[in-house]
Motif scaffolding. Structure first.
Motif, PDB file in Angstrom:
ATOM      1  N   ASN A 137      25.250   8.080 -14.240  1.00 55.76           N
ATOM      2  CA  ASN A 137      26.526   8.796 -14.399  1.00 55.76           C
ATOM      3  C   ASN A 137      27.701   7.856 -14.681  1.00 55.76           C
ATOM      4  O   ASN A 137      28.846   8.282 -14.697  1.00 55.76           O
ATOM      5  N   LYS A 138      27.398   6.572 -14.884  1.00 57.34           N
ATOM      6  CA  LYS A 138      28.399   5.564 -15.279  1.00 57.34           C
ATOM      7  C   LYS A 138      29.594   5.495 -14.320  1.00 57.34           C
ATOM      8  O   LYS A 138      30.732   5.310 -14.745  1.00 57.34           O
ATOM      9  N   ASP A 139      29.323   5.582 -13.010  1.00 61.62           N
ATOM     10  CA  ASP A 139      30.421   5.504 -12.039  1.00 61.62           C
ATOM     11  C   ASP A 139      30.552   4.110 -11.418  1.00 61.62           C
ATOM     12  O   ASP A 139      31.325   3.911 -10.483  1.00 61.62           O
ATOM     13  N   GLY A 140      29.784   3.146 -11.932  1.00 66.53           N
ATOM     14  CA  GLY A 140      29.917   1.773 -11.470  1.00 66.53           C
ATOM     15  C   GLY A 140      29.033   1.398 -10.288  1.00 66.53           C
ATOM     16  O   GLY A 140      29.044   0.252  -9.841  1.00 66.53           O
ATOM     17  N   VAL A 141      28.265   2.351  -9.756  1.00 72.70           N
ATOM     18  CA  VAL A 141      27.318   2.076  -8.673  1.00 72.70           C
ATOM     19  C   VAL A 141      26.003   2.792  -8.983  1.00 72.70           C
ATOM     20  O   VAL A 141      25.975   3.774  -9.713  1.00 72.70           O
ATOM     21  N   VAL A 142      24.932   2.277  -8.409  1.00 71.57           N
ATOM     22  CA  VAL A 142      23.611   2.891  -8.569  1.00 71.57           C
ATOM     23  C   VAL A 142      23.198   3.470  -7.221  1.00 71.57           C
ATOM     24  O   VAL A 142      23.171   2.762  -6.213  1.00 71.57           O
ATOM     25  N   THR A 143      22.910   4.764  -7.222  1.00 73.35           N
ATOM     26  CA  THR A 143      22.451   5.438  -6.010  1.00 73.35           C
ATOM     27  C   THR A 143      20.929   5.296  -5.902  1.00 73.35           C
ATOM     28  O   THR A 143      20.260   4.921  -6.877  1.00 73.35           O
ATOM     29  N   LEU A 144      20.397   5.638  -4.751  1.00 74.05           N
ATOM     30  CA  LEU A 144      18.950   5.616  -4.561  1.00 74.05           C
ATOM     31  C   LEU A 144      18.266   6.533  -5.568  1.00 74.05           C
ATOM     32  O   LEU A 144      17.265   6.148  -6.189  1.00 74.05           O
ATOM     33  N   ASP A 145      18.793   7.724  -5.767  1.00 72.51           N
ATOM     34  CA  ASP A 145      18.188   8.670  -6.712  1.00 72.51           C
ATOM     35  C   ASP A 145      18.203   8.117  -8.136  1.00 72.51           C
ATOM     36  O   ASP A 145      17.209   8.231  -8.855  1.00 72.51           O
ATOM     37  N   GLU A 146      19.335   7.522  -8.552  1.00 70.34           N
ATOM     38  CA  GLU A 146      19.412   6.923  -9.891  1.00 70.34           C
ATOM     39  C   GLU A 146      18.404   5.784 -10.020  1.00 70.34           C
ATOM     40  O   GLU A 146      17.729   5.648 -11.052  1.00 70.34           O
ATOM     41  N   PHE A 147      18.311   4.971  -8.977  1.00 68.67           N
ATOM     42  CA  PHE A 147      17.396   3.828  -8.975  1.00 68.67           C
ATOM     43  C   PHE A 147      15.953   4.290  -9.125  1.00 68.67           C
ATOM     44  O   PHE A 147      15.210   3.803  -9.982  1.00 68.67           O
ATOM     45  N   ILE A 148      15.550   5.254  -8.305  1.00 67.67           N
ATOM     46  CA  ILE A 148      14.174   5.749  -8.347  1.00 67.67           C
ATOM     47  C   ILE A 148      13.873   6.391  -9.696  1.00 67.67           C
ATOM     48  O   ILE A 148      12.837   6.107 -10.312  1.00 67.67           O
ATOM     49  N   GLU A 149      14.778   7.228 -10.175  1.00 69.82           N
ATOM     50  CA  GLU A 149      14.569   7.904 -11.463  1.00 69.82           C
ATOM     51  C   GLU A 149      14.440   6.885 -12.601  1.00 69.82           C
ATOM     52  O   GLU A 149      13.518   6.967 -13.420  1.00 69.82           O
ATOM     53  N   SER A 150      15.328   5.907 -12.633  1.00 68.34           N
ATOM     54  CA  SER A 150      15.306   4.895 -13.701  1.00 68.34           C
ATOM     55  C   SER A 150      14.041   4.048 -13.641  1.00 68.34           C
ATOM     56  O   SER A 150      13.443   3.740 -14.677  1.00 68.34           O
ATOM     57  N   CYS A 151      13.650   3.661 -12.449  1.00 67.78           N
ATOM     58  CA  CYS A 151      12.436   2.847 -12.291  1.00 67.78           C
ATOM     59  C   CYS A 151      11.200   3.620 -12.724  1.00 67.78           C
ATOM     60  O   CYS A 151      10.316   3.069 -13.387  1.00 67.78           O
ATOM     61  N   GLN A 152      11.143   4.904 -12.383  1.00 68.49           N
ATOM     62  CA  GLN A 152       9.980   5.714 -12.744  1.00 68.49           C
ATOM     63  C   GLN A 152       9.896   5.946 -14.252  1.00 68.49           C
ATOM     64  O   GLN A 152       8.813   6.216 -14.765  1.00 68.49           O
TER      65      GLN A 152
ATOM     66  N   ARG B 195       0.798  -1.228   0.000  1.00 73.46           N
ATOM     67  CA  ARG B 195       0.000   0.000   0.000  1.00 73.46           C
ATOM     68  C   ARG B 195       0.832   1.280   0.000  1.00 73.46           C
ATOM     69  O   ARG B 195       0.268   2.367   0.087  1.00 73.46           O
ATOM     70  N   GLY B 196       2.144   1.149  -0.062  1.00 72.86           N
ATOM     71  CA  GLY B 196       2.995   2.337  -0.004  1.00 72.86           C
ATOM     72  C   GLY B 196       2.948   3.136  -1.294  1.00 72.86           C
ATOM     73  O   GLY B 196       2.430   2.689  -2.311  1.00 72.86           O
ATOM     74  N   THR B 197       3.517   4.320  -1.236  1.00 74.41           N
ATOM     75  CA  THR B 197       3.648   5.137  -2.444  1.00 74.41           C
ATOM     76  C   THR B 197       4.710   4.505  -3.341  1.00 74.41           C
ATOM     77  O   THR B 197       5.498   3.658  -2.885  1.00 74.41           O
ATOM     78  N   VAL B 198       4.758   4.920  -4.585  1.00 70.32           N
ATOM     79  CA  VAL B 198       5.782   4.438  -5.513  1.00 70.32           C
ATOM     80  C   VAL B 198       7.167   4.687  -4.921  1.00 70.32           C
ATOM     81  O   VAL B 198       8.027   3.807  -4.930  1.00 70.32           O
ATOM     82  N   HIS B 199       7.375   5.876  -4.379  1.00 65.31           N
ATOM     83  CA  HIS B 199       8.672   6.242  -3.808  1.00 65.31           C
ATOM     84  C   HIS B 199       9.036   5.320  -2.646  1.00 65.31           C
ATOM     85  O   HIS B 199      10.179   4.847  -2.540  1.00 65.31           O
TER      86      HIS B 199
END
Length: 188
Positions: free
Chosen positions: A157-172, A92-96
């Motif tokens: 940003n191709k730095d070899g790791v995925v941040t929370l912000d990158e993850f959320i943006e990509s998923c959305q 039941r949570g928000t997308v975020h």
């Protein structure tokens, strides 16, 4: 040896903290107590319960990662409150909130990033859980390919790791992911 039983906080407090009604919480609690009479589940029991859903595969590693995500206190046990809080987000949570929870699941070492090794561990655990009898038959390097595609899409940003912000943006930005997040919204 005596078993220490855990009684959850008041239902009113859980009702205020989750997206469940008092009645739904009562139903969930009965089910939880049925599987875990002590009111607390350890990792071994969690794995046994989870394995029942995947009889053709080995769900133990994925269940391990899932257990760690549910075990927010990182004390080796999941209380009813932990279980309900996570379920509330997932159902039941928000997308975020759902994406943040999923990121936390994938961020195995809890350093705030998903690296390729962590993603490979998660993907292998999912493939193991699904079993050897998947159709179409998976190629040996399928997990590695899956991780490469994930990083091409998510690591902005191709730095070899995925941040929370990158993850959320990509998923959305991904319609399939957004649809999958809505699958369980009306389960209870």
């Amino acid at each position: 040896m005596t078993t220490v039983c855990h009684r959850p906080e008041g239902l009113e407090q859980l009702e205020a903290q989750t997206n469940f009604t008092k009645r739904e919480l009562q139903v969930l609690y009965r089910g939880f107590k049925n599987e875990c009479p002590s009111g607390v589940v350890n990792e071994e029991t969690f794995k046994q319960i989870y394995a029942q859903f995947f009889p053709h595969g080995d769900a133990s590693m994925y269940a391990h990662y899932l257990f760690n995500a549910f075990d927010t206190a990182q004390n080796g046990s999941v209380k009813f409150e932990d279980f309900v809080m996570a379920l509330s987000i997932l159902l039941r949570g928000t997308v975020h909130e759902k994406l943040r929870w999923t990121f936390n699941l994938y961020d195995i070492n809890k350093d705030g990033y998903i690296n390729k090794e962590e993603m490979m561990d998660i993907v292998k655990a999912i493939y193991d859980m699904m079993g050897k009898y998947t159709y179409p038959v998976l190629k040996e390097d399928a997990p590695r390919q899956h991780v490469e595609v994930f990083f091409q899409k998510m690591d902005k940003n191709k730095d070899g790791v995925v941040t929370l912000d990158e993850f959320i943006e990509s998923c959305q930005e991904d319609d399939n992911i957004m649809r999958s997040l809505q699958l369980f919204e009306n389960v209870m």
